[in-house]
Design a protein around this motif. Structure first.
Motif, mmCIF file in Angstrom:
data_model
loop_
_atom_site.group_PDB
_atom_site.id
_atom_site.type_symbol
_atom_site.label_atom_id
_atom_site.label_comp_id
_atom_site.label_asym_id
_atom_site.label_seq_id
_atom_site.Cartn_x
_atom_site.Cartn_y
_atom_site.Cartn_z
ATOM 1 N N ASP A 413 20.248 15.956 8.318
ATOM 2 C CA ASP A 413 19.344 14.954 7.761
ATOM 3 C C ASP A 413 18.051 15.603 7.279
ATOM 4 N N LEU A 414 17.596 16.638 7.993
ATOM 5 C CA LEU A 414 16.401 17.358 7.556
ATOM 6 C C LEU A 414 16.627 17.980 6.180
ATOM 7 N N ARG A 415 17.773 18.573 5.984
ATOM 8 C CA ARG A 415 18.090 19.148 4.676
ATOM 9 C C ARG A 415 18.157 18.064 3.593
ATOM 10 N N ARG A 416 18.766 16.936 3.958
ATOM 11 C CA ARG A 416 18.870 15.829 2.986
ATOM 12 C C ARG A 416 17.491 15.335 2.577
ATOM 13 N N MET A 417 16.624 15.096 3.578
ATOM 14 C CA MET A 417 15.286 14.599 3.277
ATOM 15 C C MET A 417 14.504 15.599 2.432
ATOM 16 N N ALA A 418 14.636 16.899 2.764
ATOM 17 C CA ALA A 418 13.909 17.915 2.006
ATOM 18 C C ALA A 418 14.334 17.905 0.550
ATOM 19 N N ARG A 419 15.632 17.847 0.303
ATOM 20 C CA ARG A 419 16.109 17.836 -1.082
ATOM 21 C C ARG A 419 15.646 16.586 -1.827
ATOM 22 N N ALA A 420 15.686 15.453 -1.125
ATOM 23 C CA ALA A 420 15.271 14.199 -1.771
ATOM 24 C C ALA A 420 13.792 14.239 -2.124
ATOM 25 N N LEU A 421 12.955 14.702 -1.211
ATOM 26 C CA LEU A 421 11.520 14.722 -1.461
ATOM 27 C C LEU A 421 11.156 15.741 -2.532
ATOM 28 N N ALA A 422 11.857 16.869 -2.547
ATOM 29 C CA ALA A 422 11.562 17.876 -3.566
ATOM 30 C C ALA A 422 11.879 17.350 -4.961
ATOM 31 N N GLY A 423 12.758 16.362 -5.051
ATOM 32 C CA GLY A 423 13.109 15.790 -6.347
ATOM 33 C C GLY A 423 12.227 14.646 -6.781
ATOM 34 N N VAL A 424 11.315 14.222 -5.902
ATOM 35 C CA VAL A 424 10.404 13.120 -6.239
ATOM 36 C C VAL A 424 9.246 13.658 -7.061
ATOM 37 N N SER A 425 8.951 12.986 -8.167
ATOM 38 C CA SER A 425 7.825 13.381 -9.019
ATOM 39 C C SER A 425 6.685 12.390 -8.835
ATOM 40 N N LEU A 426 5.547 12.882 -8.348
ATOM 41 C CA LEU A 426 4.399 12.033 -8.040
ATOM 42 C C LEU A 426 3.531 11.801 -9.274
ATOM 43 N N LEU A 454 1.813 25.341 -7.997
ATOM 44 C CA LEU A 454 2.945 24.561 -7.503
ATOM 45 C C LEU A 454 2.502 23.547 -6.446
ATOM 46 N N ALA A 455 1.540 23.947 -5.600
ATOM 47 C CA ALA A 455 1.084 23.053 -4.536
ATOM 48 C C ALA A 455 0.296 21.871 -5.068
ATOM 49 N N THR A 456 -0.174 21.943 -6.304
ATOM 50 C CA THR A 456 -0.874 20.813 -6.916
ATOM 51 C C THR A 456 -0.009 20.130 -7.976
ATOM 52 N N GLY A 457 1.274 20.485 -7.982
ATOM 53 C CA GLY A 457 2.190 19.911 -8.949
ATOM 54 C C GLY A 457 2.755 18.579 -8.490
ATOM 55 N N PRO A 458 3.706 18.028 -9.246
ATOM 56 C CA PRO A 458 4.189 16.667 -8.989
ATOM 57 C C PRO A 458 5.213 16.538 -7.872
ATOM 58 N N ALA A 459 5.835 17.639 -7.414
ATOM 59 C CA ALA A 459 6.863 17.533 -6.388
ATOM 60 C C ALA A 459 6.252 16.995 -5.090
ATOM 61 N N ALA A 460 6.947 16.050 -4.454
ATOM 62 C CA ALA A 460 6.428 15.477 -3.203
ATOM 63 C C ALA A 460 6.437 16.492 -2.071
ATOM 64 N N LEU A 461 7.318 17.494 -2.175
ATOM 65 C CA LEU A 461 7.424 18.511 -1.128
ATOM 66 C C LEU A 461 7.516 19.880 -1.770
ATOM 67 N N CYS A 462 6.694 20.817 -1.306
ATOM 68 C CA CYS A 462 6.851 22.212 -1.733
ATOM 69 C C CYS A 462 6.362 23.133 -0.626
ATOM 70 N N ILE A 463 6.763 24.400 -0.730
ATOM 71 C CA ILE A 463 6.501 25.382 0.323
ATOM 72 C C ILE A 463 5.866 26.621 -0.287
ATOM 73 N N ALA A 464 4.859 27.149 0.408
ATOM 74 C CA ALA A 464 4.280 28.454 0.056
ATOM 75 C C ALA A 464 4.431 29.352 1.276
ATOM 76 N N GLU A 465 5.174 30.426 1.104
ATOM 77 C CA GLU A 465 5.359 31.390 2.187
ATOM 78 C C GLU A 465 4.708 32.707 1.801
ATOM 79 N N GLY A 466 4.370 33.479 2.801
ATOM 80 C CA GLY A 466 3.787 34.772 2.488
ATOM 81 C C GLY A 466 3.554 35.614 3.717
#
Length: 914
Positions: A413-426, A454-466
């Protein structure tokens, strides 16, 4: 407990040890389990010649098992002659056997032997394999040949009263011959790694069987620790402690190495046990005519204990507790305990290996009175009822890897929610041109700028790793400002309050610990409102459960028509979460942008060290540190502490205006040693009171008690949140006053402390920080653990390097400083690890510098990255009771018909208890 598993590589070693196994005042050994083709019979005495021959790779009658009279390992290395698996009874059991009458002693020794036999039968079913094929890729089930030797005493050690003698220590050596018959009629060497892998599971079953048989004798059992450890009720702990001089000797060695309990570093504990081993002397008990039991009774009497009264007290405790063991109560207790095992195991990881489930079920049954066979039935019940689900079989041995339906469903379900939110355009997101202005104003490099975009873009969910030191926190400033200017509410979260407060201060936003936000939502106080941007820092520490709850809150907010953006910032390469790998599941589902250009370290070579460590190239990292003189080898752990404190003191003296170096160690025991050393330096300087004004019973973050001395001028760290003071877990302060009296016994009845936190002063009673056991959650703050250091930036750092460091530890600890980080290595601890990994016959050889450095590099390169249920199967059953997916091909046929089942061998001997 299973104290040690040791491998020997030649008959010469065992020939030298033959008197230890076959001589002295101990009873003769007997063959417990046998492969008849080797020429020995289960239940018969161990003959010297046969024992020597089998360890030399020959048939019991001296005939060569293979042409040339020897066997080699599959990879062509030196042959291991056998494996010595030691089972040691709890100290209270040994004391009762030593001081009780003959009937009780015989019954206890029989129970011990039966428990050992049960554990070895388990290993015979679950861990007996020969390797064959190219590189030994194929593991074939075989049968074990095991010689069993009973011993009743430990090595001599000095006791608290100054006397030196051998303590009572009921234990067995199960010596496994490293040869077995394969299906094609040839003989092969065993896969010894299977024994080490199954050590804890075998120990838990041993504990369960022994506890059950002792309860049958009328004794009461009290669980005392993990993996089924127990003691017999009614046996005075003080007497047990007196008769534990050998154990204290080893414990002192471990404590000196910065290890509080042998369970924290079993390999090092075993090495220390062997390193401190003395020589058994035949004249130990001459004063009592060679009767060691008479000598032990005399020692007990001298301590004020009557042996007869001791035995009577233990039996009385058993009678008093007998009514509680009614059948219906016991069955209800068994079900409740076993049903709790899967949840407990998946609290710290998503996947459960078969060995861990076996050990967990067996340990849960200790005290219930049932035997080890019941653990098999209970494990089978968990599987049949769908409480655990087998995802596939282990690639090494044919054992299932499990999880629970809850974790499987949660991670899917975590994977499902992540994919769904990443596809939402705000809508209503920050203006890209304004973002570009803010990025330029903050001087972000190209990687940081791309992550900010990317962090200020329209996707409801995004990740910055480093990587650590790559400026992940820096890139959040324009991100936060852009969302705020666009009319959004920006809030922050982190697993730790201390990190959340740093986020609050850096970005000027409201920030709280993740669990605090979630707790409020669970009680009707949702933290997500319309147009909210949630920034989660150090997201790599989020468990699957935590991140699932966060995204579930986001989904609920969206279902209510609210606009919410989630920005996860972290690094999967740094310290791992306690639980399933939440960030990795989401990152694998939606992708991530990486910021790897290191900006924290000023010099190129220090940046290169961090890069090497992050990629597991520890040999290269150590070579760079060596070239800069940044590695100091110390003779012992005490020397490490002293050297780090001296370096800290020298740095302060050389530049009094600069911040003192940050001292970082892996364990709380090491941190306490550093704190103690620094306090002595400060006392000599006069900046700390010469004596402690109070001594409190404190508790570490891992729940272990210790005595904490406090004086005016001490920096302290709060380990609990206290709203009345405005402090959280990790807040640091300096003690400015101590009023009243406090010690480890009175529980600070009249004590009040005042402390300075930044520019304000607070006053509190230590009891305000007490846990449920009245232990104070406060610590000295001169040094920090690696876990406590993640997220910190300092000018310079001093790191304690030991055999416990892995890739994640090293990556975090060695990347905190802008300037130079120095590594202080415990040479004695590393040498013990090197010897532990050698053959028994080779352990006396001195450790060479290149061996030590290679071992350190290998240990620091170990990866402990958490796996998820999604890694093992794409099609996982969605509900309990459905058939699990087909297992992936294993190197051996999967067992049929229950625990470790495989075709039984004809003529199998099980010895006296078969």
């Amino acid at each position: 407990m299973v104290a040690t598993i040791s491998a020997g590589t030649s008959a010469r070693y065992y020939l030298a040890q033959v008197e230890y196994y076959l001589g002295g005042r101990e009873p003769e050994g007997r063959w417990l389990l046998t492969e008849p083709a080797l020429g020995v019979i289960a239940g018969t005495p161990v003959a010297r010649t046969a024992f020597e021959n089998l360890h030399a790779g020959r048939h019991a009658d001296g005939r060569a098992l293979l042409q040339g009279g020897h066997m080699k390992t599959t990879d062509g290395g030196a042959r291991t002659g056998g494996y010595d698996i030691t089972f040691s009874a709890p100290k209270s059991v040994s004391v009762l056997a030593a001081l009780g009458d003959d009937a009780l002693r015989d019954a206890i020794e029989a129970a011990q032997e039966q428990a050992v036999a049960e554990a070895m039968r388990f290993l015979d079913c679950e861990a007996a394999f020969c390797r064959r094929g190219k590189a030994g890729a194929i593991r074939e089930p075989v049968r074990l040949t095991v010689a069993l030797f009973r011993h009743g005493e430990a090595r001599p050690a000095e006791h608290v009263d100054g006397t030196t003698f051998a303590d009572p220590a009921t234990h067995h050596h199960a010596v496994v011959v490293n040869a077995s018959l394969r299906s094609d009629g040839s003989f092969g060497a065993l896969d010894g790694k299977a024994f080490f892998t199954m050590k804890m599971a075998a120990g838990a079953r041993y504990h369960l069987e022994l506890a059950s048989r002792l309860q049958t004798l009328g004794l009461a059992i009290e669980a005392t620790g993990g993996n089924g450890l127990f003691e017999v009720a009614g046996v005075d702990p003080g007497l047990c402690a007196y008769f534990s001089a050998r154990r204290h000797e080893i414990a002192d060695e471990l404590a000196a190495a910065g290890i509080a309990h042998s369970a924290d570093a079993p390999a090092l504990a075993a090495a220390k046990a062997r390193a401190t081993r003395g020589v058994k002397r035949e004249d130990e008990f001459e004063a009592h005519g060679g009767d060691r039991r008479a000598a032990w009774r005399a020692r007990a009497a001298a301590r004020g204990f009557d042996p007869a009264a001791l035995t009577a007290g233990a039996l009385q405790a058993g009678r008093e507790r007998a009514p509680a063991r009614k059948l219906d109560r016991v069955e209800a207790l068994i079900r409740a305990r076993v049903d709790a095992v899967p949840r407990a195991l998946t609290e710290t990881q998503s996947l459960v290996e078969h060995r861990h489930l076996v050990a967990g079920v067996a340990a849960a049954l200790v005290e219930t009175g049932v035997k080890a066979a019941r653990a098999d039935a209970e494990l089978a019940r968990l599987v049949a009822e769908g409480a655990v689900v087998a995802l596939r079989r282990d690639r090494r041995w044919p054992h299932p890897i499990y999880s629970t339906p809850e974790v499987i469903a949660l991670e899917r379900d975590l994977r499902r929610m992540a994919r769904a939110l990443a596809g939402v355009s705000l809508a209503g997101i920050p203006d890209p041109s304004r973002v570009a202005d803010l990025v330029r104003q903050d001087g972000l490099n190209p990687e940081q700028a791309e992550a900010a975009r990317l962090a200020t873009g329209p996707a409801a969910l995004c990740i910055a790793e480093g990587s650590p030191g790559s400026g992940k926190s820096t890139l959040l400033r324009p991100v936060s400002s852009a969302w705020t200017e666009s009319g959004w509410r920006v809030i922050g979260a982190a697993t730790a309050w201390k990190v959340a407060h740093a986020l609050r201060d850096d970005l000027c936003i409201e920030a709280r610990a993740v669990d605090s936000w979630l707790e409020g939502a669970a009680h009707g106080r949702p933290f997500l409102t319309d147009r909210t941007c949630l920034i989660v820092d150090e997201a790599g520490l989020l468990s699957s459960r935590q991140l699932h709850r966060i995204l579930a809150e986001v989904e609920r907010a969206r279902a209510a028509g609210l606009r919410v953006a989630v920005r996860l910032v972290g690094d999967r390469k740094q310290l791992q979460p306690i639980g399933g790998p939440g960030l990795r599941i989401v990152a694998d589902a939606v992708g991530t942008t990486r910021v790897d250009t290191i900006v924290r370290q000023r010099e190129a070579w220090t940046r290169e060290v961090v890069t090497h460590l992050g990629q597991g190239r520890t040999a290269e990292a150590l070579a760079l540190l060596d070239a800069q003189g940044a590695v100091t080898e110390c003779t012992s752990s005490q020397a490490v502490a002293a050297a780090m404190v001296a370096a800290w003191s020298a740095a302060r003296a050389a530049n009094p205006e600069a911040p003192a170096p940050l001292l970082i160690a892996r364990t709380n025991v090491q941190v306490r040693a550093l704190n103690a050393g620094i306090r002595e330096v400060l006392r000599r300087e006069g900046s700390l009171a010469p004596t402690d004004a109070a001594t409190l019973t404190a508790v570490t973050s891992s729940g272990r008690p210790y005595l904490l001395g406090l004086a005016v001028g001490d920096p302290v760290r709060f380990l609990a949140r206290l709203d009345a003071l405005g402090v959280v877990n990790g807040t640091e302060a300096v003690l400015t006053g101590i009023e009243g009296r406090g010690d480890g016994l009175s529980r600070d009845a009249d004590l009040r402390l005042t402390a300075r936190i930044g520019g304000r002063e607070v006053s509190f009673r230590p009891r305000d920080l007490a846990d449920e056991h009245r232990r104070i959650r406060l610590a000295s703050a001169h040094a920090t653990t690696i876990y406590g250091s993640q997220g910190l930036t300092t000018e310079s750092a001093l790191v304690w390097g030991d055999a416990g460091l892995d890739r994640h530890d090293a990556f975090v600890a060695m990347s905190r400083a802008r300037g130079v980080t120095r590594l202080f290595v415990d040479r004695a601890g590393l040498d013990a690890r090197v010897r532990e990994e050698r053959a028994l016959s080779d352990r006396a050889r001195p450790v060479e510098a290149d061996e030590r450095r290679a071992t350190l590099a290998r240990l620091m390169a170990r990866s402990g990255e958490k796996a998820s249920t999604l890694d093992l199967a794409e099609e996982i059953p969605g509900q309990a009771g459905r058939a699990p997916p087909s297992p992936e091909p294993a190197t051996v046929p999967p067992p049929q018909g229950g625990r470790g089942a495989r075709p039984r061998h004809r003529g199998r001997g099980l010895g006296r208890d078969g």
